[in-house]
Design an enzyme around this catalytic site. Structure first.
Site, PDB file in Angstrom:
ATOM      1  N   GLU A 231     -70.393  51.664 -13.065  1.00  0.00           N
ATOM      2  CA  GLU A 231     -70.890  52.608 -12.073  1.00  0.00           C
ATOM      3  C   GLU A 231     -72.322  53.023 -12.420  1.00  0.00           C
ATOM      4  O   GLU A 231     -72.633  53.340 -13.573  1.00  0.00           O
ATOM      5  CB  GLU A 231     -69.947  53.810 -12.090  1.00  0.00           C
ATOM      6  CG  GLU A 231     -70.254  54.934 -11.154  1.00  0.00           C
ATOM      7  CD  GLU A 231     -69.221  56.052 -11.284  1.00  0.00           C
ATOM      8  OE1 GLU A 231     -69.242  56.948 -10.429  1.00  0.00           O
ATOM      9  OE2 GLU A 231     -68.409  56.024 -12.242  1.00  0.00           O
TER      10      GLU A 231
ATOM     11  N   LYS B 169     -69.005  55.373  -2.966  1.00  0.00           N
ATOM     12  CA  LYS B 169     -67.853  56.015  -3.603  1.00  0.00           C
ATOM     13  C   LYS B 169     -67.252  57.042  -2.652  1.00  0.00           C
ATOM     14  O   LYS B 169     -67.966  57.820  -2.020  1.00  0.00           O
ATOM     15  CB  LYS B 169     -68.304  56.684  -4.908  1.00  0.00           C
ATOM     16  CG  LYS B 169     -67.201  57.239  -5.781  1.00  0.00           C
ATOM     17  CD  LYS B 169     -67.786  57.704  -7.114  1.00  0.00           C
ATOM     18  CE  LYS B 169     -66.730  58.194  -8.067  1.00  0.00           C
ATOM     19  NZ  LYS B 169     -67.303  58.560  -9.394  1.00  0.00           N
TER      20      LYS B 169
ATOM     21  N   TYR C   5     -65.609  68.460 -11.426  1.00  0.00           N
ATOM     22  CA  TYR C   5     -64.790  69.333 -12.264  1.00  0.00           C
ATOM     23  C   TYR C   5     -64.988  68.939 -13.721  1.00  0.00           C
ATOM     24  O   TYR C   5     -65.455  67.850 -14.038  1.00  0.00           O
ATOM     25  CB  TYR C   5     -63.308  69.220 -11.887  1.00  0.00           C
ATOM     26  CG  TYR C   5     -62.758  67.808 -11.984  1.00  0.00           C
ATOM     27  CD1 TYR C   5     -62.230  67.312 -13.182  1.00  0.00           C
ATOM     28  CD2 TYR C   5     -62.762  66.959 -10.875  1.00  0.00           C
ATOM     29  CE1 TYR C   5     -61.729  66.027 -13.277  1.00  0.00           C
ATOM     30  CE2 TYR C   5     -62.269  65.672 -10.966  1.00  0.00           C
ATOM     31  CZ  TYR C   5     -61.745  65.212 -12.164  1.00  0.00           C
ATOM     32  OH  TYR C   5     -61.254  63.935 -12.257  1.00  0.00           O
TER      33      TYR C   5
ATOM     34  N   CYS D 183     -64.684  54.235  -9.849  1.00  0.00           N
ATOM     35  CA  CYS D 183     -64.187  55.196 -10.836  1.00  0.00           C
ATOM     36  C   CYS D 183     -63.139  56.163 -10.285  1.00  0.00           C
ATOM     37  O   CYS D 183     -61.974  55.821 -10.176  1.00  0.00           O
ATOM     38  CB  CYS D 183     -65.349  55.949 -11.455  1.00  0.00           C
ATOM     39  SG  CYS D 183     -64.898  56.728 -13.041  1.00  0.00           S
TER      40      CYS D 183
ATOM     41  N   GLY E  38     -13.064  30.458 -23.451  1.00  0.00           N
ATOM     42  CA  GLY E  38     -13.048  29.202 -24.182  1.00  0.00           C
ATOM     43  C   GLY E  38     -14.145  29.235 -25.231  1.00  0.00           C
ATOM     44  O   GLY E  38     -15.335  29.324 -24.893  1.00  0.00           O
TER      45      GLY E  38
ATOM     46  N   SER F 196     -16.174  27.480 -28.152  1.00  0.00           N
ATOM     47  CA  SER F 196     -16.462  26.136 -28.663  1.00  0.00           C
ATOM     48  C   SER F 196     -17.168  26.132 -30.011  1.00  0.00           C
ATOM     49  O   SER F 196     -17.242  25.090 -30.659  1.00  0.00           O
ATOM     50  CB  SER F 196     -17.344  25.391 -27.653  1.00  0.00           C
ATOM     51  OG  SER F 196     -18.635  25.985 -27.586  1.00  0.00           O
ATOM     52  N   GLY F 197     -17.721  27.265 -30.411  1.00  0.00           N
ATOM     53  CA  GLY F 197     -18.565  27.283 -31.603  1.00  0.00           C
ATOM     54  C   GLY F 197     -20.022  27.022 -31.274  1.00  0.00           C
ATOM     55  O   GLY F 197     -20.854  26.883 -32.168  1.00  0.00           O
TER      56      GLY F 197
ATOM     57  N   ASN G 168     -15.917  14.452 -18.302  1.00  0.00           N
ATOM     58  CA  ASN G 168     -15.494  15.527 -17.406  1.00  0.00           C
ATOM     59  C   ASN G 168     -13.988  15.758 -17.432  1.00  0.00           C
ATOM     60  O   ASN G 168     -13.516  16.862 -17.136  1.00  0.00           O
ATOM     61  CB  ASN G 168     -15.954  15.235 -15.982  1.00  0.00           C
ATOM     62  CG  ASN G 168     -17.449  15.447 -15.812  1.00  0.00           C
ATOM     63  OD1 ASN G 168     -18.108  15.999 -16.689  1.00  0.00           O
ATOM     64  ND2 ASN G 168     -17.995  14.995 -14.691  1.00  0.00           N
TER      65      ASN G 168
ATOM     66  N   GLU H 203     -28.477  25.650 -17.570  1.00  0.00           N
ATOM     67  CA  GLU H 203     -27.498  24.627 -17.218  1.00  0.00           C
ATOM     68  C   GLU H 203     -27.235  24.614 -15.716  1.00  0.00           C
ATOM     69  O   GLU H 203     -27.104  23.542 -15.101  1.00  0.00           O
ATOM     70  CB  GLU H 203     -26.196  24.879 -17.979  1.00  0.00           C
ATOM     71  CG  GLU H 203     -26.315  24.684 -19.482  1.00  0.00           C
ATOM     72  CD  GLU H 203     -25.031  24.997 -20.220  1.00  0.00           C
ATOM     73  OE1 GLU H 203     -24.902  24.572 -21.373  1.00  0.00           O
ATOM     74  OE2 GLU H 203     -24.152  25.675 -19.634  1.00  0.00           O
TER      75      GLU H 203
ATOM     76  N   TRP I 153     -26.118  20.990 -15.121  1.00  0.00           N
ATOM     77  CA  TRP I 153     -25.509  20.448 -16.336  1.00  0.00           C
ATOM     78  C   TRP I 153     -24.192  21.179 -16.600  1.00  0.00           C
ATOM     79  O   TRP I 153     -24.010  21.913 -17.562  1.00  0.00           O
ATOM     80  CB  TRP I 153     -26.467  20.590 -17.511  1.00  0.00           C
ATOM     81  CG  TRP I 153     -26.097  19.789 -18.722  1.00  0.00           C
ATOM     82  CD1 TRP I 153     -25.630  20.267 -19.900  1.00  0.00           C
ATOM     83  CD2 TRP I 153     -26.171  18.376 -18.874  1.00  0.00           C
ATOM     84  NE1 TRP I 153     -25.404  19.249 -20.781  1.00  0.00           N
ATOM     85  CE2 TRP I 153     -25.732  18.068 -20.177  1.00  0.00           C
ATOM     86  CE3 TRP I 153     -26.563  17.325 -18.032  1.00  0.00           C
ATOM     87  CZ2 TRP I 153     -25.670  16.761 -20.665  1.00  0.00           C
ATOM     88  CZ3 TRP I 153     -26.510  16.033 -18.512  1.00  0.00           C
ATOM     89  CH2 TRP I 153     -26.070  15.758 -19.812  1.00  0.00           C
ATOM     90  N   ALA I 154     -23.260  20.997 -15.702  1.00  0.00           N
ATOM     91  CA  ALA I 154     -21.940  21.619 -15.785  1.00  0.00           C
ATOM     92  C   ALA I 154     -20.971  20.743 -15.015  1.00  0.00           C
ATOM     93  O   ALA I 154     -21.341  20.101 -14.023  1.00  0.00           O
ATOM     94  CB  ALA I 154     -21.972  23.029 -15.192  1.00  0.00           C
TER      95      ALA I 154
END
Length: 708
Positions: free
Chosen positions: A46, A115, A121, A237, A420, A422-423, A506, A535, A540-541
């Site tokens: 400014e 502006k 103030y 500003c 289920g 699976s680890g 599957n 997935e 991927w299922a």
């Protein structure tokens, strides 16, 4: 500007208060530096031509005239710059003085923005000098080659003279040794392609074809024909700090980049507030925001300025300067991404033609160029890079998942669930979430039945981890070996068990799902799904296998984030045995374990078959969250994964991602319920209403055009 990228800059030059010539020289040097680094929108503070802290000197005609002269000098000496430049100066217009931003492009002034909100103030006394610019809507007429010419008055209401007769005489014999400038009157007139008569004879000036009207208004939208997607607006500003900033209306009328020329002083803690203000405004308006603030050279008497420059895009801070230093910061904005997000958000409304009345376009011109992607795109966009933020995010996501499951169990008056186990990572996370939900409900963990179902591909490592994890968490462990059942099924359908094809794989997945469903019926419980977002995106299922459950707690958690959620649990569980099990699971290769192991080790690694999940999660995020086209995703991925994957590898898996994404939608169209945890999800009831048979030819064809 290929793919919508544009480099921008906010700069704080060294300033000497009331030394316009010196300040202009610093601005010019910084503009050329910014341009050399590729910036095409450049923003300065400014009143930077005069200095913000001039006080009562703003009443001095000498200062005001010099500011005009130096503005034209800046325009002339940046005419070879391919960019839009914003500088601040006091602008006398129709008998009043305004705090204004001047927009420069190709050696020309293309607009003045006064502006609107004038602070008066505390330490600010702008109301003593400047008038509010809210209702200003006019023009200034400039004449002469490259705007560095004489002003010819045609409109009696216009009272500002840019390089009129007296102004030209004032420039006579001006010398600036620092910038190598040595102006003599005749030389200067040669530059203007004018002789004495040209600038003395006002009639001749009025007949000069080089005549430009420069709009003066707070309601300007700067538009570029070569890049029509870019719409720039300016505020100054205090305009940002009020309850209804002008940029609100600018964005409503189409602006997607807001620049702010500021002189915000430094107080303890004010930088945090300022940063949040800029960030939140860019998020609220779905725009880019460039904030350039006055620097240490303005510090005088009781006030100190720090040059706090900020560049934000839709809530993200792209660049931030070090305070109490002069210099520039740079950021690359993605205009296409902002526009796509605005189209997606139906509440991000825009003004009708009638509502656009009072707003004007100011044209600027940019040469078409390709923005070099210097910034490092986050290669793991789903995972916060900060360790502290990552921990906070993990805790939040676990609570979202658990709360969703808690509500489902409470609603159907169910106190038993079956998982289920699976680890592997996904089922581990599902069990951890389920335990948290049961704790929220005050239910015994023994009512969680964790079922391990070893078959042809199960290894000792994953089997052991599944059993130990269940015991550690207090769930009931149940083992059902499915070798015999699957072998019998193969005999029933006439499948050769030595043929390790999709039927072989599957068949095992569907047998496991059948067992889980039936055990759930025995206990009056529900099956908790374990499949994750990555997935589901790739399909991927196994359809009606691990694809199906009564509630899928991981359905909107991407694979790259699953790993960090499990790691977070390992780090915070305060159980050394449990932590050790979780860490070993994290160290296990991702695998469906449907093919026989080799020498007791997992033989089937998912990422060898479908591709690295870190790549697919990157593709998924930018495709769904920001609707980026394939070519753009490829370009960003090359930058994000530089040093990890070469271009050929990225392109290979990107093609596979798009092919699988389009062919596997039928699996996502019938997904079970599951909690949404982030901005990207594939639920057919919420975020992805995509036809199951949509054709991906258009996207794949774009990838086929890429030459490496």
């Amino acid at each position: 500007m290929k793919d919508g990228f544009i480099k921008v800059s906010a700069g704080t030059p060294d300033v000497r208060v009331a030394d316009c010539e010196y300040n202009a020289g610093e601005i010019i040097c910084m503009v050329h530096e910014m341009a050399e680094k590729g910036a095409m929108v450049m923003v300065f503070p400014e009143l930077c031509i005069t200095g913000y802290t001039c006080g009562d000197l703003f009443w001095q005609e000498t200062l005001l005239k010099e500011a005009k002269s130096q503005l034209l000098r800046i325009a002339a000496e940046t005419e070879d710059i391919n960019g839009l430049i914003f500088v601040g100066l006091p602008l006398e217009y129709q008998g009043k003085l305004y705090n204004a931003a001047a927009a420069l492009n190709r050696g020309k002034i293309v607009g003045f923005v006064p502006k609107v909100n004038i602070p008066n103030y505390n330490e600010f006394y702008e109301g003593r000098y400047f008038s509010p610019g809210k209702d200003v809507d006019g023009k200034i007429l400039l004449k002469g080659e490259d705007y560095c010419g004489a002003y010819a008055e045609k409109d009696p209401e216009i009272e500002i003279h840019f390089f009129g007769e007296e102004d030209l005489q004032d420039v006579d014999a001006r010398e600036n040794t620092e910038d190598g400038l040595d102006f003599e009157e005749d030389d200067f007139l040669d530059e203007l392609d004018m002789d004495d008569a040209d600038y003395i004879d006002e009639g001749d000036l009025e007949d000069d074809p080089e005549e430009y009207e420069v709009p003066v208004s707070p309601n300007l939208i700067f538009t570029c024909p070569e890049f029509p997607e870019l719409k720039v607006a300016a505020e100054i500003c205090e305009d940002l700090w009020v309850a209804a900033p002008p940029s609100n209306l600018h964005a409503y009328r189409g602006a997607n980049m807001i620049v702010n020329l500021s002189a915000s002083d430094e107080l303890a803690g004010k930088d945090t507030y300022r940063r949040n203000l800029v960030s939140s405004q860019s998020a609220r308006l779905v725009c880019g925001y460039i904030y350039a603030s006055a620097g240490p050279g303005e510090s005088t008497q009781d006030v100190v300025y720090g040059g706090h420059d900020l560049i934000a895009e839709n809530g993200t801070i792209l660049a931030e300067s070090r305070r109490f230093e002069n210099g520039a910061v740079y950021g690359i904005m993605d205009i296409h991404k902002l526009n796509n997000e605005r189209r997606r958000m139906t509440t991000c409304g825009f003004a009708s033609d009638r509502e656009r009345e009072g707003f004007r376009e100011a044209l600027f011109y940019l040469e078409k160029t390709e923005t070099k992607l210097e910034q490092k795109f986050d290669s793991r966009p789903f995972v916060p890079s900060s360790e502290t933020e990552r921990a906070r995010r993990c805790e939040e996501i676990l609570n979202i998942q658990a709360t969703g499951l808690k509500k489902r169990l409470d609603h159907i008056h169910c106190q038993n669930v079956v998982i289920g186990l699976s680890g592997g990572l996904d089922s581990t996370l599902a069990l951890l979430v389920t335990v948290r939900a049961f704790d929220m409900l005050g239910l015994s963990r023994e009512k969680i039945t964790a079922v391990t179902m070893p078959c042809f591909g199960t290894t000792d490592r994953t089997y052991s981890n599944a059993c130990e994890l269940s015991r550690c968490l207090g769930a009931e462990l149940r083992e059902v070996n499915i070798r015999e059942a699957v072998s019998l099924h193969f005999r029933d359908i006439g499948h050769d068990p030595d043929k390790h094809d999709v039927t072989y794989e599957n068949g095992q997945a569907r047998e496991r799902t059948q067992i889980l469903m039936d055990i759930a019926n025995q206990s009056g419980g529900i099956v908790i799904g374990t499949g994750d977002l990555s997935e589901l995106a790739l399909g991927w299922a196994t359809y009606n296998g691990d694809h199906m459950s009564m509630y899928g707690v991981n359905s909107s958690v991407p694979k790259t984030l699953v790993r960090h959620l499990v790691k977070y649990c390992a780090d915070t569980c305060e159980d050394k045995k449990l932590s050790g099990i979780l860490l070993d699971i994290l160290d296990t290769p991702v695998s469906p374990e449907l093919l026989p192991p080799e020498d007791g080790v997992i033989a089937q690694k998912t990422e060898d078959l479908v591709g690295p999940y870190e790549l697919h999660d990157f593709f998924l995020y930018h495709m769904l969250r920001w609707t980026c086209p394939p070519e753009k995703i490829f370009r960003m991925a090359r930058v994000a994964f530089e040093g990890e994957y070469d271009a050929e590898t990225i392109l290979k898996w990107l093609k596979i991602f798009y092919r699988r994404f389009f062919t596997q939608q039928f699996k996502r169209s019938c997904l079970p319920d599951g909690p949404k945890v982030g901005s990207v999800a594939v639920s057919p009831r919420g975020d992805l209403r995509m036809p199951s048979d949509a054709c991906g030819t258009l996207w794949l064809r774009q990838l086929d055009r890429i030459k490496i």
